[in-house]
Scaffold this motif. Structure first.
Motif, PDB file in Angstrom:
ATOM      1  N   VAL A  54       0.845  -1.199   0.000  1.00  0.00           N
ATOM      2  CA  VAL A  54       0.000   0.000   0.000  1.00  0.00           C
ATOM      3  C   VAL A  54       0.876   1.243   0.000  1.00  0.00           C
ATOM      4  N   LYS A  55       1.867   1.292   0.886  1.00  0.00           N
ATOM      5  CA  LYS A  55       2.750   2.460   0.975  1.00  0.00           C
ATOM      6  C   LYS A  55       3.542   2.668  -0.315  1.00  0.00           C
ATOM      7  N   GLY A  57       2.458   2.073  -3.263  1.00  0.00           N
ATOM      8  CA  GLY A  57       1.558   2.431  -4.351  1.00  0.00           C
ATOM      9  C   GLY A  57       1.213   1.278  -5.282  1.00  0.00           C
ATOM     10  N   GLU A  58       1.456   0.051  -4.841  1.00  0.00           N
ATOM     11  CA  GLU A  58       1.204  -1.104  -5.702  1.00  0.00           C
ATOM     12  C   GLU A  58      -0.268  -1.273  -6.074  1.00  0.00           C
ATOM     13  N   PHE A  59      -1.181  -0.683  -5.321  1.00  0.00           N
ATOM     14  CA  PHE A  59      -2.599  -0.868  -5.580  1.00  0.00           C
ATOM     15  C   PHE A  59      -3.256   0.394  -6.128  1.00  0.00           C
ATOM     16  N   ASP A  60      -2.464   1.410  -6.426  1.00  0.00           N
ATOM     17  CA  ASP A  60      -3.007   2.694  -6.863  1.00  0.00           C
ATOM     18  C   ASP A  60      -3.678   2.644  -8.228  1.00  0.00           C
ATOM     19  N   HIS A  61      -3.309   1.699  -9.077  1.00  0.00           N
ATOM     20  CA  HIS A  61      -3.808   1.685 -10.456  1.00  0.00           C
ATOM     21  C   HIS A  61      -4.744   0.522 -10.749  1.00  0.00           C
ATOM     22  N   THR A  63      -8.215  -1.274 -11.399  1.00  0.00           N
ATOM     23  CA  THR A  63      -9.496  -0.797 -11.940  1.00  0.00           C
ATOM     24  C   THR A  63     -10.567  -1.781 -11.637  1.00  0.00           C
TER      25      THR A  63
END
Length: 63
Positions: A54-55, A57-61, A63
């Motif tokens: 999470v920190k 950014g692995e889940f930021d994209h 959909t």
């Protein structure tokens, strides 16, 4: 044995809905305060790996 649930200090209100965590032996418990009967059980290692993702950014994209 009673489980001691902990809320984040970032929770806006003492009675506000948020994630809560607790430790029970070698298991970490996670639940939403508004759905206390649904509990996710995991290990400290798996929770650390998830939080690191999470920190990073692995889940930021997703959909």
């Amino acid at each position: 044995m009673d489980v001691e649930w902990r809320k984040s200090s970032f929770s806006e209100q003492p009675d506000g809905n948020c994630l809560e965590v607790a430790a029970e032996g070698d298991v970490i418990l996670v639940r939403e305060s508004d759905e206390p009967n649904i509990v996710l059980r995991t290990t400290p290692e798996k929770l650390r790996a998830f939080l690191a993702g999470v920190k990073a950014g692995e889940f930021d994209h997703l959909t």
